[in-house]
Each structure stands twice: as C-alpha cells, then as structure tokens.
Design a protein around this motif. Structure first.
Motif, PDB file in Angstrom:
ATOM      1  N   GLN A  12      85.514  -2.309 128.047  1.00 14.46           N
ATOM      2  CA  GLN A  12      86.850  -2.287 127.467  1.00 14.46           C
ATOM      3  C   GLN A  12      87.013  -1.064 126.567  1.00 14.46           C
ATOM      4  OE1 GLN A  12      87.438  -6.097 125.509  1.00 14.46           O
ATOM      5  NE2 GLN A  12      88.468  -6.898 127.317  1.00 14.46           N
ATOM      6  N   ALA A  13      88.245  -0.655 126.387  1.00 15.96           N
ATOM      7  CA  ALA A  13      88.531   0.454 125.478  1.00 15.96           C
ATOM      8  C   ALA A  13      87.946   0.149 124.101  1.00 15.96           C
ATOM      9  CB  ALA A  13      90.034   0.685 125.383  1.00 15.96           C
ATOM     10  N   SER A  83      83.487   4.623 121.402  1.00 10.88           N
ATOM     11  CA  SER A  83      84.954   4.640 121.302  1.00 10.88           C
ATOM     12  C   SER A  83      85.581   5.074 122.614  1.00 10.88           C
ATOM     13  CB  SER A  83      85.388   5.579 120.168  1.00 10.88           C
ATOM     14  OG  SER A  83      84.824   5.181 118.940  1.00 10.88           O
ATOM     15  N   LYS A  85      87.726   5.460 125.954  1.00  8.62           N
ATOM     16  CA  LYS A  85      89.150   5.373 126.228  1.00  8.62           C
ATOM     17  C   LYS A  85      89.366   5.260 127.735  1.00  8.62           C
ATOM     18  CE  LYS A  85      90.101   8.553 122.391  1.00  8.62           C
ATOM     19  NZ  LYS A  85      90.740   9.847 121.997  1.00  8.62           N
ATOM     20  N   PRO A  86      90.486   4.713 128.162  1.00 11.85           N
ATOM     21  CA  PRO A  86      90.757   4.636 129.604  1.00 11.85           C
ATOM     22  C   PRO A  86      90.678   5.998 130.292  1.00 11.85           C
ATOM     23  CG  PRO A  86      92.271   3.218 128.432  1.00 11.85           C
ATOM     24  CD  PRO A  86      91.503   3.973 127.388  1.00 11.85           C
ATOM     25  N   GLU A  87      91.034   7.051 129.600  1.00 10.24           N
ATOM     26  CA  GLU A  87      90.979   8.381 130.211  1.00 10.24           C
ATOM     27  C   GLU A  87      89.560   8.911 130.375  1.00 10.24           C
ATOM     28  OE1 GLU A  87      92.804   7.404 127.562  1.00 10.24           O
ATOM     29  OE2 GLU A  87      92.946   9.012 126.042  1.00 10.24           O
ATOM     30  N   THR A  89      87.509   7.218 132.138  1.00 12.93           N
ATOM     31  CA  THR A  89      87.138   6.677 133.442  1.00 12.93           C
ATOM     32  C   THR A  89      86.885   7.800 134.439  1.00 12.93           C
ATOM     33  OG1 THR A  89      88.340   4.615 133.105  1.00 12.93           O
ATOM     34  CG2 THR A  89      87.945   5.288 135.392  1.00 12.93           C
ATOM     35  N   VAL A 111      86.799   2.364 132.153  1.00 17.45           N
ATOM     36  CA  VAL A 111      87.217   1.861 130.848  1.00 17.45           C
ATOM     37  C   VAL A 111      88.576   1.198 131.012  1.00 17.45           C
ATOM     38  CG1 VAL A 111      87.634   2.420 128.434  1.00 17.45           C
ATOM     39  CG2 VAL A 111      85.988   3.770 129.760  1.00 17.45           C
ATOM     40  N   SER A 112      88.625  -0.080 130.721  1.00 18.85           N
ATOM     41  CA  SER A 112      89.871  -0.824 130.857  1.00 18.85           C
ATOM     42  C   SER A 112      90.628  -0.834 129.531  1.00 18.85           C
ATOM     43  CB  SER A 112      89.589  -2.242 131.310  1.00 18.85           C
ATOM     44  OG  SER A 112      88.832  -2.926 130.341  1.00 18.85           O
ATOM     45  N   SER A 113      91.943  -0.862 129.643  1.00 19.85           N
ATOM     46  CA  SER A 113      92.775  -0.841 128.426  1.00 19.85           C
ATOM     47  C   SER A 113      93.045  -2.236 127.917  1.00 19.85           C
ATOM     48  CB  SER A 113      94.089  -0.130 128.724  1.00 19.85           C
ATOM     49  OG  SER A 113      94.762  -0.775 129.791  1.00 19.85           O
TER      50      SER A 113
END
Length: 113
Positions: A12-13, A83, A85-87, A89, A111-113
């Motif tokens: 997760q994020a 830390s 982030k979805p970006e 991924t 990475v899921s939001s």
C-alpha cells in the motif's frame, strides 16, 4: 554476467520494500552499480546509483525515500524503498552503471493507493 533481482511485491502507499540483487561475474567489485525501473508504457529510468566506494546518487523523484547500498563481500546490491507511492509502480532492475546490454528478469513493485 548474471543479475538476479528479488524482493518486489504488492504494498500500500506509504509502505516499504527492500529489493535485493545478486550479481555474478566480474562486473561487481570494480564498477558502479545502479537500480533502474520501467513502468508500463514508459522508458527505463535510472533510480539510484552507488560507486564502488559507496557514494550514492538518486533520481529526484525518489530522493529522501530510497536508499541504495551494496555488500562488496557478497556481491549484492540493495534498494530500501520507504514511503512508497503509486507512481513507484514498475519493474525494478539492477545493473552496472552505465548499464550492460544484458538485464536480469527484474522484480515487480506494485504500490496501491
């Protein structure tokens, strides 16, 4: 030369992952090593770099969140990612810096939001 990445996964994020790369062959001890990543539809990009002496450089997008390290006694390179982030991924790869034409299979980080 063989490069074997591991440690990816789904997180997760805000979470963390630690990637590992086992390097065989003669490239490790005298060369800078690096982590790269490739997101879907994007070009492969440099994430972090470490010299043989341990000096490091990071892409602006990961500075302060990722830490690259190496163990010269084990021919291993690591990437501690915090830390997330979805970006972030992407498929993550290690290689020499500058990179060789031969790549490992990479390790998927999602990475899921």
């Amino acid at each position: 030369v063989q490069l074997v990445e591991s440690g990816g996964g789904l997180v997760q994020a805000g979470g963390s992952l630690r990637l590992s790369c086992a390097v065989s062959g003669s490239i490790f001890t005298i060369n800078d090593m690096a982590w790269y990543r490739q997101a879907p539809g994007k070009q492969r990009e440099l994430v972090a770099r470490i010299t043989n002496g341990g000096s490091t450089n990071y892409a602006d997008s990961v500075k302060g969140r990722f830490t690259i390290s190496r163990d010269n006694t084990k021919d291993m390179v690591y990437l501690q990612m915090n830390s997330l982030k979805p970006e972030d991924t992407a498929v993550y790869y290690c290689n020499r810096y500058p990179y060789l034409s031969s790549w490992g299979q990479g390790t998927q980080v999602t990475v899921s939001s």
